[in-house]
Design a protein around this motif. Structure first.
Motif, PDB file in Angstrom:
ATOM      1  N   ALA A 120       0.828  -1.208   0.000  1.00 35.13           N
ATOM      2  CA  ALA A 120       0.000   0.000   0.000  1.00 35.13           C
ATOM      3  C   ALA A 120       0.859   1.254   0.000  1.00 35.13           C
ATOM      4  N   LEU A 334      -5.804  -1.160   3.723  1.00 35.05           N
ATOM      5  CA  LEU A 334      -6.778  -0.120   4.075  1.00 35.05           C
ATOM      6  C   LEU A 334      -6.363   0.598   5.362  1.00 35.05           C
ATOM      7  N   SER A 335      -5.857  -0.181   6.320  1.00 37.64           N
ATOM      8  CA  SER A 335      -5.407   0.416   7.582  1.00 37.64           C
ATOM      9  C   SER A 335      -4.270   1.399   7.344  1.00 37.64           C
ATOM     10  N   LEU A 337      -3.682   3.193   4.640  1.00 37.62           N
ATOM     11  CA  LEU A 337      -4.201   4.425   4.036  1.00 37.62           C
ATOM     12  C   LEU A 337      -4.871   5.313   5.078  1.00 37.62           C
ATOM     13  N   VAL A 338      -5.612   4.701   5.984  1.00 39.93           N
ATOM     14  CA  VAL A 338      -6.287   5.457   7.038  1.00 39.93           C
ATOM     15  C   VAL A 338      -5.264   6.067   8.001  1.00 39.93           C
TER      16      VAL A 338
END
Length: 343
Positions: A120, A334-335, A337-338
Motif C-alpha cells: 500500500a 486499508l489500515s 491508508l487510514v
C-alpha cells in the motif's frame, strides 16, 4: 506524531498484543489433541502448553525472526505506520476467524498484513520475492509433511504393537502424549514467537534515528542481524500468556471435528507436527503451526481409513487458509491508508 518515540513504543506493545492473540488463537494447535483424548484437562493442558511455548524462546535460534525482519520486505520501505497497519490487518483477521471457530494461520495473517501494508505504501517493489517463495511453498508442504509423517508413524507403531494389549497401549500413550504435547508446544512457540520478534526488530531498526541518545540503550538497534534478548523474552512471554488464555472454539474444531482421536493417535499427530516445525525452524522458514497440526491429525485418521477423516470440515479449513494472506493484506492496506491520513 508518526515519528515520535512514543508511537514506536506503542507499536511494540501492539506487536506483543498480536503475539498474545497468536497464542490465544493458536492454543488449539498445542492442546487440541491432548484435550480431546482426555489425557489432560483443558486448564492443565493450557498451562503445560504455555510453559513449553515460553521455554521455546530460550532453546531455539532466531532464524525465522531474521527471515521476517529482513527477508520479506525491503527495510527501506518499512516505517512505524507500515508495521502498525500490518499488525492491525493480522489482528483483525485473527479475531474474525477465532469468532468463527476456524483454525487459520496467525503466521500467514502476520506476513499477509505486513506485505499488504508495505505494498500500500510503495507498491510491489517493496516485496522481496525469494523470501516469500519459501513461505508460500510451505503453505502446501507443511500440512502434507505433517500428514505423511503422521500416517507413516501411525502405521509403523500399529504394526509394531499389533500383539500388545489395547489397555496397556492406551495407558502407555497417555503418558507419552505428555511428551509429544510438550514437543509440539516447543515447535509452536519457537516458530510463531519468532515472527513477532522479527517484526519488532524491523520496527526498531527502521526507527533507529529516534533512539539515538535515548535513556534505554536496548531500544537503539542499528542492525536486524541480531535479535536482542529482551525481544526474545518478551515475545516468548506474550505467546505463552496467550496460550494460557485458551481458544476453546478452535479446540473443538481441531480436536473433535476433523477425526476422532485416542492417546495413540494424539501422540502420532503431535510428534509428526513437532518434527515438521523443528525442521522448518532450523531452516528459518515461517510455517503455519495450524496447517501443520491439521495435516498431522488428518494423517492419523487416514491411517485407519480415509472415511475416518471428515473431509468436509477439512475442506472448510483449507478455504480459510487460502483466504488468510489476501484478507489480512487487504485489511492492512486499508489500515495503512487510514493511518497515513490520520498520522
Amino acid at each position: 506524531m508518526a515519528g515520535s518515540v512514543w508511537l514506536v513504543l506503542a507499536i511494540v506493545l501492539v506487536a506483543l498484543t498480536f503475539d498474545f492473540i497468536n497464542g490465544f488463537h493458536d492454543a488449539a494447535n498445542s492442546i487440541a489433541t491432548v484435550v480431546s483424548t482426555r489425557v489432560l484437562s483443558p486448564s492443565a493442558a493450557v498451562a503445560w502448553a504455555a510453559f513449553w511455548n515460553f521455554i521455546a524462546a530460550l532453546v531455539f535460534g532466531t532464524a525465522i525472526a531474521k527471515t521476517i525482519g529482513t527477508g520479506m520486505i525491503d527495510l527501506s520501505v518499512v516505517d512505524p505506520t507500515v508495521i502498525l497497519a500490518g499488525l492491525l490487518g493480522a489482528i483483525v483477521w485473527d479475531l474474525v476467524t477465532w469468532w468463527l471457530g476456524l483454525p487459520t494461520s496467525s503466521s500467514h495473517a502476520l506476513v499477509g498484513g505486513y506485505g499488504g501494508a508495505a505494498v500500500a505504501k510503495a507498491g510491489f517493489t517493496a516485496i522481496i520475492a525469494h523470501g516469500w517463495i519459501k513461505t508460500l511453498v510451505f503453505i502446501v508442504i507443511a500440512p502434507l509433511m505433517g500428514l505423511v509423517l503422521a500416517l507413516t508413524l501411525t502405521v509403523a507403531l500399529s504394526w509394531a504393537l499389533r500383539r500388545a494389549l489395547p489397555r496397556k497401549v492406551d495407558k502407555t500413550f497417555r503418558r507419552l502424549q505428555l511428551v509429544s504435547a510438550a514437543l509440539y508446544s516447543l515447535g509452536h512457540g519457537t516458530n510463531d514467537a519468532q515472527k513477532t520478534m522479527g517484526i519488532i526488530v524491523a520496527l526498531l531498526v527502521s526507527s533507529q534515528a529516534l533512539f539515538v541518545g535515548f535513556p534505554i540503550p536496548a531500544l537503539h538497534l542499528t542492525t536486524a542481524d541480531r535479535v536482542p534478548t529482551w525481544v526474545i523474552l518478551a515475545a516468548g512471554a506474550a505467546i505463552g500468556l496467550g496460550t494460557m488464555a485458551g481458544g476453546w472454539r478452535i479446540v473443538k474444531t481441531m480436536g473433535q471435528r476433523i477425526t476422532k482421536l485416542r492417546p495413540f493417535g494424539g501422540f502420532c499427530a503431535e510428534t509428526s507436527g513437532a518434527i515438521t516445525l523443528f525442521v522448518a525452524s532450523h531452516f528459518g522458514i515461517p510455517v503455519s503451526t495450524t496447517h501443520t497440526i491439521t495435516g498431522a491429525i488428518a494423517g492419523v485418521g487416514a491411517a485407519h481409513r480415509l472415511s475416518a477423516v471428515r473431509w468436509g470440515v477439512a475442506g472448510r479449513i483449507v478455504w480459510a487458509w487460502v483466504a488468510t494472506i489476501p484478507a489480512a493484506a487487504g485489511v492492512a492496506g486499508l489500515s495503512y491508508l487510514v493511518l497515513r491520513a490520520v498520522l
